[in-house]
Design a protein around this motif. Structure first.
Motif, PDB file in Angstrom:
ATOM      1  N   LEU A   1      10.097  38.225  51.209  1.00 11.81           N
ATOM      2  CA  LEU A   1      11.240  39.117  51.393  1.00 11.81           C
ATOM      3  C   LEU A   1      12.539  38.349  51.631  1.00 11.81           C
ATOM      4  CD1 LEU A   1       9.552  41.853  53.591  1.00 11.81           C
ATOM      5  CD2 LEU A   1      10.540  42.213  51.322  1.00 11.81           C
ATOM      6  N   ASN A   2      12.445  37.167  52.236  1.00 12.30           N
ATOM      7  CA  ASN A   2      13.638  36.361  52.465  1.00 12.30           C
ATOM      8  C   ASN A   2      13.974  35.566  51.211  1.00 12.30           C
ATOM      9  OD1 ASN A   2      13.622  37.292  55.088  1.00 12.30           O
ATOM     10  ND2 ASN A   2      12.648  35.460  55.934  1.00 12.30           N
ATOM     11  N   GLY A   3      15.252  35.338  50.978  1.00 13.95           N
ATOM     12  CA  GLY A   3      15.682  34.608  49.795  1.00 13.95           C
ATOM     13  C   GLY A   3      17.193  34.553  49.714  1.00 13.95           C
ATOM     14  N   GLN A   4      17.700  34.065  48.618  1.00 12.12           N
ATOM     15  CA  GLN A   4      19.141  33.894  48.445  1.00 12.12           C
ATOM     16  C   GLN A   4      19.879  35.220  48.649  1.00 12.12           C
ATOM     17  OE1 GLN A   4      20.513  30.896  47.970  1.00 12.12           O
ATOM     18  NE2 GLN A   4      22.576  31.765  48.067  1.00 12.12           N
ATOM     19  N   ALA A   5      20.892  35.180  49.515  1.00 11.15           N
ATOM     20  CA  ALA A   5      21.693  36.385  49.761  1.00 11.15           C
ATOM     21  C   ALA A   5      22.290  36.886  48.452  1.00 11.15           C
ATOM     22  CB  ALA A   5      22.797  36.082  50.767  1.00 11.15           C
ATOM     23  N   GLY A   6      22.177  38.185  48.223  1.00 11.27           N
ATOM     24  CA  GLY A   6      22.660  38.795  47.000  1.00 11.27           C
ATOM     25  C   GLY A   6      21.588  38.986  45.952  1.00 11.27           C
ATOM     26  N   SER A   7      20.456  38.306  46.130  1.00  7.84           N
ATOM     27  CA  SER A   7      19.348  38.476  45.193  1.00  7.84           C
ATOM     28  C   SER A   7      18.503  39.677  45.599  1.00  7.84           C
ATOM     29  CB  SER A   7      18.483  37.213  45.149  1.00  7.84           C
ATOM     30  OG  SER A   7      17.884  36.960  46.413  1.00  7.84           O
ATOM     31  N   GLY A   8      17.688  40.160  44.670  1.00  2.00           N
ATOM     32  CA  GLY A   8      16.892  41.357  44.944  1.00  2.00           C
ATOM     33  C   GLY A   8      15.413  41.080  45.012  1.00  2.00           C
ATOM     34  N   VAL A   9      14.689  41.965  45.672  1.00  2.00           N
ATOM     35  CA  VAL A   9      13.234  41.901  45.744  1.00  2.00           C
ATOM     36  C   VAL A   9      12.710  43.336  45.725  1.00  2.00           C
ATOM     37  CG1 VAL A   9      13.275  41.804  48.284  1.00  2.00           C
ATOM     38  CG2 VAL A   9      11.240  41.038  47.047  1.00  2.00           C
ATOM     39  N   LYS A  10      11.633  43.556  44.978  1.00  2.00           N
ATOM     40  CA  LYS A  10      11.059  44.898  44.871  1.00  2.00           C
ATOM     41  C   LYS A  10       9.890  45.060  45.841  1.00  2.00           C
ATOM     42  CE  LYS A  10      12.177  45.564  39.970  1.00  2.00           C
ATOM     43  NZ  LYS A  10      13.152  46.648  40.177  1.00  2.00           N
ATOM     44  N   VAL A  11       9.791  46.248  46.443  1.00  2.00           N
ATOM     45  CA  VAL A  11       8.649  46.577  47.291  1.00  2.00           C
ATOM     46  C   VAL A  11       8.073  47.916  46.836  1.00  2.00           C
ATOM     47  CG1 VAL A  11       9.422  45.293  49.326  1.00  2.00           C
ATOM     48  CG2 VAL A  11      10.178  47.652  49.029  1.00  2.00           C
ATOM     49  N   GLY A  12       6.755  48.035  46.871  1.00  4.97           N
ATOM     50  CA  GLY A  12       6.095  49.293  46.564  1.00  4.97           C
ATOM     51  C   GLY A  12       5.751  50.003  47.858  1.00  4.97           C
TER      52      GLY A  12
ATOM     53  N   TYR B   1       4.572  27.015  52.735  1.00  8.20           N
ATOM     54  CA  TYR B   1       5.265  26.438  53.895  1.00  8.20           C
ATOM     55  C   TYR B   1       6.501  25.653  53.451  1.00  8.20           C
ATOM     56  CZ  TYR B   1       6.232  23.930  58.207  1.00  8.20           C
ATOM     57  OH  TYR B   1       6.844  23.421  59.325  1.00  8.20           O
ATOM     58  N   SER B   2       6.403  24.983  52.305  1.00  7.85           N
ATOM     59  CA  SER B   2       7.561  24.266  51.766  1.00  7.85           C
ATOM     60  C   SER B   2       8.690  25.240  51.445  1.00  7.85           C
ATOM     61  CB  SER B   2       7.147  23.497  50.509  1.00  7.85           C
ATOM     62  OG  SER B   2       8.255  22.856  49.924  1.00  7.85           O
ATOM     63  N   GLU B   3       8.347  26.379  50.841  1.00  8.85           N
ATOM     64  CA  GLU B   3       9.346  27.415  50.540  1.00  8.85           C
ATOM     65  C   GLU B   3       9.951  27.968  51.830  1.00  8.85           C
ATOM     66  OE1 GLU B   3       7.458  30.404  48.227  1.00  8.85           O
ATOM     67  OE2 GLU B   3       7.288  29.173  46.417  1.00  8.85           O
ATOM     68  N   TYR B   4       9.097  28.188  52.819  1.00 11.85           N
ATOM     69  CA  TYR B   4       9.558  28.709  54.112  1.00 11.85           C
ATOM     70  C   TYR B   4      10.592  27.775  54.731  1.00 11.85           C
ATOM     71  CZ  TYR B   4       9.408  29.602  59.160  1.00 11.85           C
ATOM     72  OH  TYR B   4       9.752  29.825  60.470  1.00 11.85           O
ATOM     73  N   LYS B   5      10.312  26.472  54.726  1.00 14.57           N
ATOM     74  CA  LYS B   5      11.245  25.506  55.318  1.00 14.57           C
ATOM     75  C   LYS B   5      12.557  25.450  54.543  1.00 14.57           C
ATOM     76  CE  LYS B   5       8.340  22.043  55.251  1.00 14.57           C
ATOM     77  NZ  LYS B   5       7.832  20.663  55.391  1.00 14.57           N
ATOM     78  N   GLN B   6      12.461  25.497  53.221  1.00 12.69           N
ATOM     79  CA  GLN B   6      13.674  25.469  52.407  1.00 12.69           C
ATOM     80  C   GLN B   6      14.569  26.675  52.693  1.00 12.69           C
ATOM     81  OE1 GLN B   6      12.391  25.151  48.327  1.00 12.69           O
ATOM     82  NE2 GLN B   6      11.516  23.116  48.600  1.00 12.69           N
ATOM     83  N   LYS B   7      13.957  27.851  52.798  1.00 13.27           N
ATOM     84  CA  LYS B   7      14.728  29.064  53.086  1.00 13.27           C
ATOM     85  C   LYS B   7      15.331  29.016  54.487  1.00 13.27           C
ATOM     86  CE  LYS B   7      12.066  32.007  49.933  1.00 13.27           C
ATOM     87  NZ  LYS B   7      11.092  33.108  49.816  1.00 13.27           N
ATOM     88  N   LEU B   8      14.584  28.451  55.430  1.00 13.90           N
ATOM     89  CA  LEU B   8      15.047  28.360  56.809  1.00 13.90           C
ATOM     90  C   LEU B   8      16.270  27.453  56.912  1.00 13.90           C
ATOM     91  CD1 LEU B   8      13.978  29.550  59.520  1.00 13.90           C
ATOM     92  CD2 LEU B   8      12.871  27.341  59.913  1.00 13.90           C
ATOM     93  N   GLN B   9      16.268  26.372  56.119  1.00 17.99           N
ATOM     94  CA  GLN B   9      17.343  25.386  56.189  1.00 17.99           C
ATOM     95  C   GLN B   9      18.541  25.747  55.316  1.00 17.99           C
ATOM     96  OE1 GLN B   9      15.151  21.917  54.992  1.00 17.99           O
ATOM     97  NE2 GLN B   9      13.946  21.857  56.880  1.00 17.99           N
ATOM     98  N   ASN B  10      18.359  26.700  54.401  1.00 13.89           N
ATOM     99  CA  ASN B  10      19.419  27.080  53.475  1.00 13.89           C
ATOM    100  C   ASN B  10      20.355  28.100  54.117  1.00 13.89           C
ATOM    101  OD1 ASN B  10      21.049  27.894  51.364  1.00 13.89           O
ATOM    102  ND2 ASN B  10      19.372  28.270  49.935  1.00 13.89           N
ATOM    103  N   ALA B  11      21.609  27.720  54.254  1.00 20.60           N
ATOM    104  CA  ALA B  11      22.585  28.622  54.890  1.00 20.60           C
ATOM    105  C   ALA B  11      22.808  29.892  54.087  1.00 20.60           C
ATOM    106  CB  ALA B  11      23.909  27.886  55.083  1.00 20.60           C
ATOM    107  N   GLY B  12      22.440  29.861  52.803  1.00 17.64           N
ATOM    108  CA  GLY B  12      22.648  31.027  51.962  1.00 17.64           C
ATOM    109  C   GLY B  12      21.481  31.994  51.930  1.00 17.64           C
TER     110      GLY B  12
END
Length: 411
Positions: A153-164, A85-96
């Motif tokens: 799946l959400n994170g810093q724009a320009g960064s990557g994430v792998k899915v199977g 939940y802490s990560e979720y809030k940080q991502k929500l508040q981060n404009a990037g």
């Protein structure tokens, strides 16, 4: 088993027993099932701590039980640990923060793609509605809620994430790289088909969409266009308020939507004749990638016999969720109310059935095993991605055919 662990589990169990006992004595509810469940939960924790083959990590055990508890309610309810939940809030508040453009749910124990936004990282990487994610960011989705998947799946724009990705007819998942990006609201795609037919493809129903549709309908009427096709396939985002507002542009009388839940008073959204701007024939296109607010709109058209709804049964995701924070820093995404159809069944339970059933062209599944075939049959899976609006599109073709029959007037 160390002394601190024993004391911790004992404290949790005592607290649960005391809460259950006091609640029962004070008569906080006429039904003591909830308190009995709490005592069972406490007993199970004690047995796991004392009798399991190895000394368990009780934090993981408790978090796992809460994930399972929420998932047993419906596919959309989720539990997030304090860290998540802490990560979720940080991502929500981060404009990037960027995203991948996916609308997800859970089926067969795995995360499944309901729809994909056009021009999104997911579409560019070849992810399609109906795809099953076996893993996200290296974690199996067998033990993952929808909320957890979206958080990964959400994170810093320009960064990557792998899915199977598990594809039909394939024994092993295919690993795909998604590059997160900031996404703008998809535009309405407008297409004139024949001089008298306007086609509007809505990839989302985000805030302000109803006003855009209103302006396009007024312009079309001025141009002498008298038939409308709304394509709601791959439409899975936006608040239901926009669906209700669009419904009021088309439907002169009757009920647009009904929302209710255990603690949510029934909310009936009625048609408003003064807001109608389109009285001409309408056809709506839906399939298994249609979800959420778009289902509310499709259901309103069906219920009020306002026009033909053509295609396949929708996914079944129209509900309201509430974010509830807990004292330990964790949080719940809890479904608190469902949208209901005219027959009294919730859309979440069974989706929206079209008035004219037309199957999308399916891929050749001759090499699919029995288990995969069963899954494919159960999943309301459309063809891969938005189809070009052409006579080769069977759902679109049927809608055109129906519109070219004598016009149907609104009630």
């Amino acid at each position: 088993m160390n002394r601190a662990a024993r004391i911790g589990v004992l404290s949790i169990s005592v607290a649960i027993f005391c809460y259950a006992g006091i609640g029962h004595v004070l008569g906080r509810t006429p039904d003591d099932k909830a308190y009995k469940s709490l005592t069972v939960f406490g007993e199970v924790l004690q047995k796991i701590q004392s009798d399991y083959v190895d000394e368990p990590n009780m934090h993981l055990v408790t978090a796992g039980s809460l994930h399972g508890l929420l998932e047993s309610l419906d596919a959309e309810s989720s539990y997030l640990t304090p860290r998540e939940y802490s990560e979720y809030k940080q991502k929500l508040q981060n404009a990037g923060t960027g995203e991948t453009g996916l609308n997800l749910s859970k089926r067969f124990g795995y995360i499944i793609v309901v729809s994909v936004l056009p021009d999104s990282p997911a579409e560019k990487a070849g992810v399609h509605s109906g795809d099953i994610f076996e893993s996200v960011a290296g974690f199996t989705t067998r033990d993952m809620s929808v909320g957890q998947a979206l958080n990964l799946l959400n994170g810093q724009a320009g960064s990557g994430v792998k899915v199977g990705v598990i594809r039909r007819g394939k024994a092993q998942p295919e690993e795909i790289d998604l590059v997160r990006q900031k996404l703008a609201m998809p535009k309405i795609l407008a297409q004139k088909n024949d001089p008298d037919i306007l086609v509007l493809r809505l990839a989302s129903l985000e805030q302000g969409r109803a006003e855009e549709v209103r302006n396009k309908l007024i312009d079309a009427d001025k141009q002498g266009i008298h038939k409308l096709i709304l394509d709601l396939r791959e439409c899975g985002r936006g608040p239901s308020s926009e669906a209700i507002a669009i419904g009021r542009l088309l439907i002169p009388s009757g009920t647009i939507a009904t929302l209710r839940g255990q603690t949510v008073s029934a909310q009936v959204s009625a048609a408003e004749p003064s807001k109608v701007v389109w009285k001409n024939p309408v056809s709506v296109l839906i399939d298994g990638s249609t979800s959420g607010a778009a289902e509310v709109l499709a259901s309103a058209i069906v219920a009020n016999h306002r026009g033909d709804v053509v295609g396949e049964r929708t996914f079944g995701q129209a509900s309201d969720r509430k974010l509830i924070t807990l004292d330990d820093g964790s949080a719940l995404f809890l479904t608190v109310a469902n949208y209901y159809k005219a027959n009294g069944k919730s859309i979440l339970e069974e989706g929206v059935e079209p008035s004219e059933v037309v199957r999308a062209v399916a891929e050749d599944d001759s090499d699919v095993g029995d288990e995969d075939a069963a899954a494919a049959t159960t999943t309301k899976e459309p063809a891969a991605g938005p189809r070009p609006l052409s006579p080769e599109d069977p759902i679109f073709h049927k809608a055109l055919e129906l519109l070219k029959t004598p016009a149907k007037k609104a009630a």
